[in-house]
Design an enzyme around this catalytic site. Structure first.
Site, short mmCIF file in Angstrom:
data_model
loop_
_atom_site.label_atom_id
_atom_site.label_comp_id
_atom_site.label_asym_id
_atom_site.label_seq_id
_atom_site.Cartn_x
_atom_site.Cartn_y
_atom_site.Cartn_z
CE LYS A 219 -2.49 3.36 1.93
NZ LYS A 219 -1.76 4.56 1.56
N GLY A 276 2.18 4.35 13.53
CA GLY A 276 2.91 3.14 13.94
C GLY A 276 2.37 2.59 15.24
CD GLU A 293 12.82 0.56 9.76
OE1 GLU A 293 13.33 1.53 10.35
OE2 GLU A 293 13.37 -0.55 9.67
CB CYS A 327 12.71 8.71 8.83
SG CYS A 327 13.63 7.60 7.77
P1 NAP Z 1 1.89 8.30 7.79
O1 NAP Z 1 0.80 9.26 7.78
O2 NAP Z 1 2.12 7.50 9.02
O3 NAP Z 1 1.64 7.35 6.54
C1 NAP Z 1 2.44 6.26 6.21
C2 NAP Z 1 1.60 5.25 5.46
O4 NAP Z 1 0.60 4.71 6.32
C3 NAP Z 1 0.84 5.84 4.28
O5 NAP Z 1 0.79 4.88 3.25
C4 NAP Z 1 -0.52 6.09 4.88
O6 NAP Z 1 -1.55 6.22 3.96
C5 NAP Z 1 -0.69 4.86 5.75
N1 NAP Z 1 -1.67 5.01 6.81
C6 NAP Z 1 -2.26 6.15 7.29
N2 NAP Z 1 -3.12 5.85 8.27
C7 NAP Z 1 -3.08 4.51 8.43
C8 NAP Z 1 -3.74 3.59 9.31
N3 NAP Z 1 -4.60 4.00 10.24
N4 NAP Z 1 -3.46 2.28 9.21
C9 NAP Z 1 -2.57 1.84 8.30
N5 NAP Z 1 -1.93 2.65 7.43
C10 NAP Z 1 -2.16 3.97 7.51
O7 NAP Z 1 3.28 8.95 7.51
P2 NAP Z 1 3.63 9.92 6.31
O8 NAP Z 1 3.09 11.24 6.62
O9 NAP Z 1 3.23 9.28 5.05
O10 NAP Z 1 5.25 9.91 6.38
C11 NAP Z 1 5.99 10.75 7.18
C12 NAP Z 1 6.44 10.03 8.44
O11 NAP Z 1 7.07 8.80 8.15
C13 NAP Z 1 7.46 10.81 9.21
O12 NAP Z 1 7.09 10.86 10.55
C14 NAP Z 1 8.76 10.03 9.04
O13 NAP Z 1 9.66 10.14 10.06
C15 NAP Z 1 8.29 8.65 8.86
N6 NAP Z 1 9.24 7.88 8.05
C16 NAP Z 1 10.04 6.96 8.68
C17 NAP Z 1 10.96 6.22 7.97
C18 NAP Z 1 11.86 5.20 8.63
O14 NAP Z 1 12.46 4.40 7.94
N7 NAP Z 1 11.99 5.19 9.92
C19 NAP Z 1 11.04 6.39 6.58
C20 NAP Z 1 10.22 7.31 5.97
C21 NAP Z 1 9.30 8.04 6.72
P3 NAP Z 1 -1.86 7.69 3.40
O15 NAP Z 1 -0.74 8.03 2.52
O16 NAP Z 1 -3.11 7.57 2.64
O17 NAP Z 1 -1.99 8.58 4.60
#
Ligand code: NAP
Ligand code: MG
Length: 514
Positions: A219, A276, A293, A327
């Site tokens: 996804k 997460g 992650e 991140c």
């Molecule tokens: P996010 O809102 O948590 O979204 C990540 C993914 O999860 C997206 O595909 C999102 O779909 C999906 N999602 C949203 N709500 C969900 C739910 N309730 N259940 C399951 N999946 C769900 O994060 P983001 O805004 O896309 O990314 C930014 C964040 O990611 C930052 O905090 C960053 O630090 C972190 N990040 C961490 C790493 C690492 O390796 N540690 C790498 C990259 C990013 P949608 O797109 O439709 O919302």
């Protein structure tokens, strides 16, 4: 003067005028003036023509592109122009169920029974096709996510191919990876990825899962699903058996449906700490395996004995690379007090030469913020940070009139409890503080709920080792920053998540080891 001669003269005059106009247009493109330095860059845009983007994309299930059950599609915006780039299917529970069923059939019928070296061959094939189509993927990634073409061309796409190559090699050597143990695949994996490195995150997750013999439902993030759909074309081209990889696009509820599906054996999630935690809660009462992650607020520590010019470059790369959408971004700079003043002077001078603008231009260092909501989040936090006080510096950059652009900036002399020094901003915003001893540097670096990465800059190996031993972070770079390799494990401590991706460690979450 004859009539002919007079006509010729007027023509010549006109062409002179046109030439002059053209030259003016050219030089007005990107001009950077720093005291003592004066650069003029002509535009060097990469061609959009190398990629064919369809008007809309369906899900990729059981080897075919299928329309969403709801009939709904969501817009995908180019953040540099605010134009609609394409539309993606919005997946619901029925779409997810269809994809999980396809993955289960492929797992039971084909993939888990296939000789391991044959699985490896498919991965090599995917890697090679990605390399062949790398220019097209780089342009697509830049159009969809706003990152500079030089990053998608030199980092995202080559690293994605490298991950497939690396794990292809492990497919038939799993028994050597864990000597004395017996290993077997898990089954169907649900993989949910964010928008900051769309293709690379897909590769980080797909390559080890497939090498270990699992089937997948992926996804992608709603804002950046384009390269995942182009990857679906690559999987078809590689003749990967139907259902081994399924891609369901959509929003948060699509991801939630994948997490909740009873026939998924493992969830791999990269994204925000909040989501997460929610996922961890939702799988806590099941037998599903989980790796997370999540976010970070990583420290970049510069000692007075460091090679200062290189450290300035490393700090710039650490926080302003990919608009700070990393991140593990080095978003907290810790400077030894004795060099702080001079270091910040050099940093300001370097920041003035950062080229912000058209992501497709090969000269661009800092492209567009990935989407409007993220731009608004960064702006709000920076405004709140200014109210909190301290020193604020922002490079004066001429930003394009359209699109979501943000000039690189930093905050210094703020308290350790300020918003800017504690929250993950995920933008080109740096928080600067100082320290006097290595112990103070370690204490300050560890003073965060996260623990993803850190950087140490010093010419003394012993100091680097001592500092590294004291840091609670999954990845530590010395005299460099933001360097990635498929052979190195990546992952965090505390609120940055658990489990590792990359290297041998990255295989473990996709295997049962006995
Ligand atoms: P996010 O809102 O948590 O979204 C990540 C993914 O999860 C997206 O595909 C999102 O779909 C999906 N999602 C949203 N709500 C969900 C739910 N309730 N259940 C399951 N999946 C769900 O994060 P983001 O805004 O896309 O990314 C930014 C964040 O990611 C930052 O905090 C960053 O630090 C972190 N990040 C961490 C790493 C690492 O390796 N540690 C790498 C990259 C990013 P949608 O797109 O439709 O919302
Ligand atoms: Mg987009």
């Amino acid at each position: 003067m004859t009539k002919k001669k007079a006509q010729k003269k007027t023509k010549a005059k006109k062409s002179k005028v046109t030439k002059k106009k053209k030259t003016t247009k050219k030089t007005s493109s990107v001009k950077k003036t720093v005291k003592g330095l004066d650069f003029v860059y002509d535009p060097a845009p990469e061609s959009k023509a190398v990629v064919h983007i369809q008007n809309k994309y369906d899900h990729f299930i059981a080897g075919k592109f299928v329309a969403p059950n709801s009939g709904k599609y969501m817009k995908s915006i180019n953040p540099a122009t605010e134009e609609v780039l394409t539309k993606h299917a919005v997946g619901d529970e029925k779409d997810v169920d269809r994809a999980v069923k396809a993955a289960r059939v492929a797992y039971e019928g084909v993939w888990s029974k296939m000789p391991a070296e044959e699985r490896g061959r498919y991965l090599y094939r995917i890697a090679r096709i990605l390399q062949e189509r790398s220019r097209e993927f780089a342009v697509a990634e830049t159009l969809d996510g706003g990152k500079p073409i030089k990053e998608s061309r030199d980092v995202d796409i080559p690293l994605a191919a490298a991950h497939f190559f690396y794990y292809a090699g492990w497919a038939d050597k799993l028994e050597y990876a864990f000597p004395g143990k017996s290993v077997r695949s898990i089954g169907v994996c649900g993989q949910i990825i964010p928008w900051n490195f769309p293709l690379l995150m897909a590769a980080w997750k797909l390559a080890p899962a497939l090498a270990a013999g699992n089937c997948v439902v992926l996804k992608p993030a709603e804002q950046t699903s384009l390269t995942a759909m182009l990857l679906a074309e690559v999987l078809q081209e590689a003749e990967l058996p139907d259902g081994v990889v399924n891609i369901v696009t959509g929003e948060g509820p699509t991801g939630a449906a994948l997490v909740a599906h009873p026939d998924v054996n493992k969830i791999a999630f990269t994204g925000s700490t909040d989501i997460g935690k929610l996922i961890a809660k939702n799988v806590a009462h099941t037998t599903k395996k989980l790796t997370l992650e999540l976010g970070g607020k990583s420290a970049n520590i510069v000692y007075e004995d460091a090679a200062i010019d290189q450290a300035v470059e490393g700090v710039v790369n650490g926080i302003y690379f990919n608009q700070g959408h990393v991140c593990c971004a080095g978003s907290r700079l810790l400077l030894e007090e004795s060099i702080a003043k001079d270091f910040l002077k050099k940093l300001q001078k370097r920041m003035k030469t950062i080229r912000v603008g058209d992501p497709l231009d090969k000269n661009t260092d800092l492209g567009a913020i990935n989407h409007k909501e993220q731009w608004e989040k960064i702006k709000t936090l920076v405004d709140q940070g200014k109210e909190e006080g301290g020193d604020f510096y922002q490079a004066e950059c001429k930003l394009p009139s359209k699109g979501y652009f943000f000039s690189p900036c930093y905050f210094a002399k703020q308290s350790g409890s300020s918003l800017i020094s504690r929250l993950e901003i995920f933008g080109p915003v740096l928080s600067v503080s100082t320290f006097r001893t290595p112990d103070e540097a370690i204490t300050k670096a560890n003073d965060t709920p996260y623990g993803l990465a850190a950087g140490i800059w010093s010419e003394k190996g012993s100091k680097i080792h001592k500092t590294a031993n004291g840091l609670k972070a999954g990845v530590i770079w010395a005299n460099t920053y933001n360097k990635f390799d498929p052979t190195s494990p990546f992952g965090g401590f505390f609120e940055s998540g658990y489990g590792r991706e990359g290297g041998l460690h990255g295989l473990l979450p996709y295997l049962e080891v006995k």
